[in-house]
Design a protein around this motif. Structure first.
Motif, PDB file in Angstrom:
ATOM      1  N   ARG A  55      11.412   3.897   0.442  1.00  0.00           N
ATOM      2  CA  ARG A  55      12.290   4.868   1.089  1.00  0.00           C
ATOM      3  C   ARG A  55      11.781   6.283   0.853  1.00  0.00           C
ATOM      4  NH1 ARG A  55      15.733   0.967  -1.132  1.00  0.00           N
ATOM      5  NH2 ARG A  55      17.076  -0.081   0.414  1.00  0.00           N
ATOM      6  N   TRP A  56      12.140   7.165   1.799  1.00  0.00           N
ATOM      7  CA  TRP A  56      11.873   8.598   1.707  1.00  0.00           C
ATOM      8  C   TRP A  56      13.228   9.298   1.642  1.00  0.00           C
ATOM      9  CZ3 TRP A  56       8.843   5.138   4.028  1.00  0.00           C
ATOM     10  CH2 TRP A  56       7.460   5.234   3.856  1.00  0.00           C
ATOM     11  N   PRO A  57      13.727   9.605   0.441  1.00  0.00           N
ATOM     12  CA  PRO A  57      15.112  10.110   0.318  1.00  0.00           C
ATOM     13  C   PRO A  57      15.330  11.454   0.990  1.00  0.00           C
ATOM     14  CG  PRO A  57      14.230   9.380  -1.804  1.00  0.00           C
ATOM     15  CD  PRO A  57      13.091   9.426  -0.864  1.00  0.00           C
ATOM     16  N   THR A  58      14.361  12.357   0.923  1.00  0.00           N
ATOM     17  CA  THR A  58      14.554  13.716   1.437  1.00  0.00           C
ATOM     18  C   THR A  58      14.184  13.861   2.900  1.00  0.00           C
ATOM     19  OG1 THR A  58      12.319  14.353   0.722  1.00  0.00           O
ATOM     20  CG2 THR A  58      14.127  14.652  -0.858  1.00  0.00           C
ATOM     21  N   GLU A  59      13.775  12.803   3.526  1.00  0.00           N
ATOM     22  CA  GLU A  59      13.312  12.891   4.909  1.00  0.00           C
ATOM     23  C   GLU A  59      14.429  12.495   5.858  1.00  0.00           C
ATOM     24  OE1 GLU A  59       9.096  11.744   6.398  1.00  0.00           O
ATOM     25  OE2 GLU A  59      10.378  10.022   6.815  1.00  0.00           O
ATOM     26  N   GLU A  66       0.850  -1.190   0.000  1.00  0.00           N
ATOM     27  CA  GLU A  66       0.000   0.000   0.000  1.00  0.00           C
ATOM     28  C   GLU A  66       0.885   1.240   0.000  1.00  0.00           C
ATOM     29  OE1 GLU A  66      -3.566   2.050   2.666  1.00  0.00           O
ATOM     30  OE2 GLU A  66      -2.891  -0.008   3.059  1.00  0.00           O
ATOM     31  N   LEU A  67       0.726   2.066  -1.005  1.00  0.00           N
ATOM     32  CA  LEU A  67       1.566   3.247  -1.158  1.00  0.00           C
ATOM     33  C   LEU A  67       1.159   4.318  -0.152  1.00  0.00           C
ATOM     34  CD1 LEU A  67       1.689   3.432  -5.050  1.00  0.00           C
ATOM     35  CD2 LEU A  67       3.327   2.366  -3.493  1.00  0.00           C
ATOM     36  N   PRO A  68       2.129   5.049   0.401  1.00  0.00           N
ATOM     37  CA  PRO A  68       1.807   6.066   1.414  1.00  0.00           C
ATOM     38  C   PRO A  68       1.085   7.250   0.801  1.00  0.00           C
ATOM     39  CG  PRO A  68       4.145   6.124   0.879  1.00  0.00           C
ATOM     40  CD  PRO A  68       3.579   4.939   0.160  1.00  0.00           C
ATOM     41  N   GLN A  69       0.234   7.864   1.621  1.00  0.00           N
ATOM     42  CA  GLN A  69      -0.507   9.048   1.220  1.00  0.00           C
ATOM     43  C   GLN A  69       0.091  10.255   1.935  1.00  0.00           C
ATOM     44  OE1 GLN A  69      -2.860   8.804  -1.105  1.00  0.00           O
ATOM     45  NE2 GLN A  69      -2.704   6.563  -1.155  1.00  0.00           N
ATOM     46  N   GLY A  70       0.432  11.281   1.195  1.00  0.00           N
ATOM     47  CA  GLY A  70       1.021  12.471   1.789  1.00  0.00           C
ATOM     48  C   GLY A  70       1.858  13.210   0.773  1.00  0.00           C
ATOM     49  N   SER A  71       2.406  14.331   1.236  1.00  0.00           N
ATOM     50  CA  SER A  71       3.186  15.183   0.344  1.00  0.00           C
ATOM     51  C   SER A  71       4.657  14.812   0.308  1.00  0.00           C
ATOM     52  CB  SER A  71       3.041  16.649   0.775  1.00  0.00           C
ATOM     53  OG  SER A  71       3.458  16.817   2.130  1.00  0.00           O
ATOM     54  N   SER A  72       5.126  13.977   1.209  1.00  0.00           N
ATOM     55  CA  SER A  72       6.546  13.625   1.237  1.00  0.00           C
ATOM     56  C   SER A  72       6.873  12.723   0.057  1.00  0.00           C
ATOM     57  CB  SER A  72       6.898  12.921   2.550  1.00  0.00           C
ATOM     58  OG  SER A  72       6.628  13.759   3.655  1.00  0.00           O
ATOM     59  N   SER A 122      -3.803   2.911  -5.481  1.00  0.00           N
ATOM     60  CA  SER A 122      -2.733   3.231  -4.525  1.00  0.00           C
ATOM     61  C   SER A 122      -2.106   1.982  -3.920  1.00  0.00           C
ATOM     62  CB  SER A 122      -3.260   4.146  -3.411  1.00  0.00           C
ATOM     63  OG  SER A 122      -3.730   5.362  -3.940  1.00  0.00           O
ATOM     64  N   VAL A 123      -2.102   0.894  -4.668  1.00  0.00           N
ATOM     65  CA  VAL A 123      -1.498  -0.357  -4.219  1.00  0.00           C
ATOM     66  C   VAL A 123      -0.557  -0.844  -5.312  1.00  0.00           C
ATOM     67  CG1 VAL A 123      -1.884  -2.747  -3.548  1.00  0.00           C
ATOM     68  CG2 VAL A 123      -3.459  -0.965  -2.769  1.00  0.00           C
ATOM     69  N   ALA A 124       0.704  -1.022  -4.957  1.00  0.00           N
ATOM     70  CA  ALA A 124       1.700  -1.558  -5.886  1.00  0.00           C
ATOM     71  C   ALA A 124       1.732  -3.077  -5.747  1.00  0.00           C
ATOM     72  CB  ALA A 124       3.076  -0.967  -5.599  1.00  0.00           C
ATOM     73  N   THR A 125       1.608  -3.770  -6.862  1.00  0.00           N
ATOM     74  CA  THR A 125       1.529  -5.229  -6.871  1.00  0.00           C
ATOM     75  C   THR A 125       2.735  -5.801  -7.599  1.00  0.00           C
ATOM     76  OG1 THR A 125      -0.890  -5.111  -6.874  1.00  0.00           O
ATOM     77  CG2 THR A 125       0.115  -7.213  -7.488  1.00  0.00           C
ATOM     78  N   TYR A 126       3.374  -6.769  -6.953  1.00  0.00           N
ATOM     79  CA  TYR A 126       4.489  -7.501  -7.543  1.00  0.00           C
ATOM     80  C   TYR A 126       4.061  -8.949  -7.744  1.00  0.00           C
ATOM     81  CZ  TYR A 126       7.438  -3.565  -6.099  1.00  0.00           C
ATOM     82  OH  TYR A 126       7.983  -2.321  -5.922  1.00  0.00           O
ATOM     83  N   VAL A 127       4.284  -9.447  -8.930  1.00  0.00           N
ATOM     84  CA  VAL A 127       4.016 -10.849  -9.236  1.00  0.00           C
ATOM     85  C   VAL A 127       5.328 -11.608  -9.114  1.00  0.00           C
ATOM     86  CG1 VAL A 127       3.207 -12.494 -10.952  1.00  0.00           C
ATOM     87  CG2 VAL A 127       2.098 -10.252 -10.746  1.00  0.00           C
ATOM     88  N   VAL A 128       5.363 -12.560  -8.185  1.00  0.00           N
ATOM     89  CA  VAL A 128       6.571 -13.352  -7.968  1.00  0.00           C
ATOM     90  C   VAL A 128       6.653 -14.390  -9.075  1.00  0.00           C
ATOM     91  CG1 VAL A 128       7.845 -14.786  -6.340  1.00  0.00           C
ATOM     92  CG2 VAL A 128       6.356 -12.962  -5.494  1.00  0.00           C
ATOM     93  N   ASP A 129       7.552 -14.161  -9.994  1.00  0.00           N
ATOM     94  CA  ASP A 129       7.700 -15.022 -11.164  1.00  0.00           C
ATOM     95  C   ASP A 129       8.805 -16.040 -10.902  1.00  0.00           C
ATOM     96  OD1 ASP A 129       7.778 -16.184 -13.633  1.00  0.00           O
ATOM     97  OD2 ASP A 129       7.857 -14.303 -14.753  1.00  0.00           O
ATOM     98  N   PRO A 130       8.568 -17.314 -11.221  1.00  0.00           N
ATOM     99  CA  PRO A 130       9.646 -18.302 -11.027  1.00  0.00           C
ATOM    100  C   PRO A 130      10.896 -17.999 -11.834  1.00  0.00           C
ATOM    101  CG  PRO A 130       7.523 -19.387 -11.326  1.00  0.00           C
ATOM    102  CD  PRO A 130       7.306 -17.942 -11.628  1.00  0.00           C
ATOM    103  N   SER A 131      10.763 -17.229 -12.923  1.00  0.00           N
ATOM    104  CA  SER A 131      11.937 -16.916 -13.735  1.00  0.00           C
ATOM    105  C   SER A 131      12.822 -15.853 -13.099  1.00  0.00           C
ATOM    106  CB  SER A 131      11.496 -16.448 -15.128  1.00  0.00           C
ATOM    107  OG  SER A 131      10.685 -15.276 -15.035  1.00  0.00           O
ATOM    108  N   HIS A 132      12.285 -15.082 -12.130  1.00  0.00           N
ATOM    109  CA  HIS A 132      13.083 -14.053 -11.476  1.00  0.00           C
ATOM    110  C   HIS A 132      13.988 -14.685 -10.424  1.00  0.00           C
ATOM    111  CE1 HIS A 132       9.837 -10.837 -12.577  1.00  0.00           C
ATOM    112  NE2 HIS A 132      10.489 -11.312 -13.630  1.00  0.00           N
ATOM    113  N   GLU A 133      15.127 -14.060 -10.226  1.00  0.00           N
ATOM    114  CA  GLU A 133      16.087 -14.594  -9.263  1.00  0.00           C
ATOM    115  C   GLU A 133      15.663 -14.335  -7.826  1.00  0.00           C
ATOM    116  OE1 GLU A 133      19.867 -13.004 -10.166  1.00  0.00           O
ATOM    117  OE2 GLU A 133      20.061 -14.046 -12.098  1.00  0.00           O
ATOM    118  N   GLY A 134      15.101 -13.188  -7.535  1.00  0.00           N
ATOM    119  CA  GLY A 134      14.712 -12.858  -6.172  1.00  0.00           C
ATOM    120  C   GLY A 134      13.949 -11.552  -6.144  1.00  0.00           C
ATOM    121  N   LEU A 135      13.324 -11.277  -5.019  1.00  0.00           N
ATOM    122  CA  LEU A 135      12.530 -10.064  -4.865  1.00  0.00           C
ATOM    123  C   LEU A 135      12.775  -9.500  -3.477  1.00  0.00           C
ATOM    124  CD1 LEU A 135      10.362  -8.101  -5.926  1.00  0.00           C
ATOM    125  CD2 LEU A 135       8.635  -9.638  -4.948  1.00  0.00           C
TER     126      LEU A 135
END
Length: 553
Positions: A305-309, A267-273, A287-300
């Motif tokens: 992160r909040w770089p400016t905070e 769930e992506l954060p809500q706010g101005s940061s 507002s939800v980021a979904t990752y599909v775990v694929d067997p062909s991928h090496e890892g997840l």
């Protein structure tokens, strides 16, 4: 994680033979296959061998042995903060162990006998003290615990059995058998993140096993683990950045090879940061980021992160609005060891009226004075806010107390409910080993089921439909209050200790004396008494000469 197995396929063959005219005859046949729980009437017959591919065999055998239609087991540690965390994904967040099941009431063995065997079997499977959920903790609160699935049409009714043990906590010995129920265990897939060293260090954690029957689909088993982590607590520079590696000390190295799909939702954060999420998600929606775990991928390893905070500062929670529609507080007042007062404070955060089911399950140690029940709203006494009041008094050493009611919560108001309770005197053999700590009381449950105009309609028409019809067709969210700690009259356990010391001392003295009498041999010794010889000074010179002559000789 869901599976839809077919533990046993029942065949329903319908043959239809009809004669339309003498010259025209027709024959129709129909074959219908459906997966249903085991019929309780067939428990006396030998069961067929069960073969599963993904469904956990050990768990499936328990369900078939006791003909369980629906089952829910939760083991939680901590107190869920509804106002700050909102509603959980899995509603069963009551502290301790909670078990409830729906079973058909028509079998060679009674529901009580099957309920006893079910909790003992689950206790052995999950290494938990579920065997203590005996008849002294078992109730049937049909108003608050409606079936989440379908009940098969067995032409006889189903019965509910519910029990909880607030002093039971979840630990590694419960997580290990939980992971063994998964097809890939904790070797791959999302389950590989379940690191017990990090899970049991969370602010709140709990696991759940849920079984329900879905008409036309089969039996569904859902295994869930919930935890609340604080990234700032794990950060060295007081930042709220997190990743799978920093939270679980692990990442998803590979997907489970037998899974149909495996997804990670953030769930992506809500706010101005401004923030950044890595790697790029498969897709983003609502507002939800979904990752599909694929067997062909090496890892997840998902990272947010909040770089400016800089250092993160916690907001003032007292000024923040609650994240739930209803806020509940419950406590036990009074300093006496014979009587107390149970107080419930329910705040309706919505601008409309809300109807909610109220459930209190108390062990027989506490007895309600129902005539002292008082309800007030914002300091004004009200008698029209409690309806469908049902009370089952406790039976000492046999049955707990069960209180069910429907509360009408006025819009944007706070309801206060108080009731006196009686604390009995227990035998000294009935106290727990840590008697001075007190007794844990199960949490109360509130189930909002009607909002706005529907609340007033349900309050007037619920008596005709019965309590079971209040939640039918809805999916209400149960709200659990924290557990309470009651201090009962406790005897002075140092007196038995003193008696034991004195008794042991007396026994040691008596035993020592008797042992000496039995093991020692007493004999009579004869002593001859003769004339005593004269001193040398009184013998004279003749005696000395005689001795000298004897020496020379």
């Amino acid at each position: 994680m869901r599976w839809n197995p077919c533990p046993k396929v029942y065949l329903l063959l319908a043959f239809h033979i009809a004669t339309i005219f003498a010259q025209h005859e027709q024959f129709d046949e129909d074959l219908q296959l459906r997966a249903t729980p085991r019929d309780p009437q067939m428990l006396s017959d030998d069961d067929q061998a069960q073969h599963y591919t993904l469904f956990p065999l050990a768990f499936g055998q328990i369900l078939r042995e006791y003909a369980v239609t629906e089952l829910h087991l939760t083991l939680n540690a901590g107190k869920w903060n509804y106002d700050s965390w909102g509603y959980p994904e899995e509603v069963g967040v009551g502290t301790g162990a909670e078990l409830w099941a729906w079973m058909g009431d028509s079998a060679p063995t009674s529901v009580e006998h099957r309920w006893q065997g079910l909790r003992n079997a689950l206790a052995g499977l999950f290494c938990a003290s579920l065997g203590h959920l005996d008849e002294q903790r078992t109730t049937s609160p049909v108003l608050s615990f409606q079936p989440e699935g379908s009940l098969p049409n067995f032409t006889y009714p189903h019965q509910l059995r519910h029990a909880n043990l607030p002093s039971e906590h979840v630990c590694t010995e419960n997580l290990t058998p939980f992971l063994k129920l998964l097809p890939c265990k904790s070797l791959s897939g999302i389950a590989s993140l379940l690191n017990p060293h990090r899970l049991f260090d969370a602010d709140w954690h709990g696991l759940g096993v849920h079984v329900r029957y879905l008409e036309g689909a089969g039996v569904e088993v859902r295994l869930a683990f919930q935890a609340v982590f604080d990234p700032v607590r794990y950060s060295n520079d007081n930042r709220r950045d997190w990743s799978l590696r920093s939270t679980f000390d692990r990442s998803i190295e590979r997907a489970c090879p037998v899974t149909r799909f495996s997804k990670v939702r953030v769930e992506l954060p809500q706010g101005s940061s401004p923030y950044s999420i890595t790697p790029d998600p498969t897709y983003i929606g609502n507002s939800v980021a979904t990752y599909v775990v694929d067997p062909s991928h090496e890892g997840l390893d998902v990272a947010l992160r909040w770089p400016t905070e800089g250092g993160f500062e916690y907001p003032n929670t007292s000024e923040a609005p609650p994240l739930t529609d209803i806020s509940v507080r419950r406590n036990l007042k009074g300093t006496s060891q014979a009587e107390a007062q149970l107080a419930l404070v329910v705040t309706n955060n919505l601008p409309v009226e809300v109807s909610a089911g109220y459930l209190e399950t108390m062990p027989w140690h506490l007895q309600f004075y129902l005539h002292t029940l008082k309800v007030s709203v914002d300091g004004v006494a009200r008698d029209d806010l409690v309806s469908i009041l049902s009370y089952t008094p406790p039976v000492p050493h046999s049955r707990p107390a069960l209180l069910q009611a429907v509360l009408r919560l006025p819009p944007s108001s706070t309801l206060h409910l108080t009731m006196d309770v009686l604390k009995p005197f227990l035998r000294y053999t009935e106290h727990q080993p840590d008697a001075q700590r007190g007794w844990d009381l199960p949490p109360a449950v509130l189930v909002p089921f009607a909002f706005g105009d529907a609340a007033s309609q349900n309050s007037t028409g619920a008596s005709a439909q019965g309590p079971l019809a209040l939640g039918r067709g809805r999916t209400p969210r149960r709200i659990y209050t924290p557990v309470l700690l009651v201090d009962l009259a406790t005897p002075d356990f140092s007196m038995p200790y003193n008696v034991i010391i004195m008794s042991c001392t007396l026994i040691a003295l008596i035993f020592g004396s008797v042992f000496n009498l039995l093991t020692r041999k007493f004999v009579v010794v004869n002593v001859k008494v003769g004339p005593s010889p004269a001193p040398p000074s009184e013998q004279g010179p003749s005696a000395e000469n005689t001795h000298a002559q004897e020496r020379r000789a």
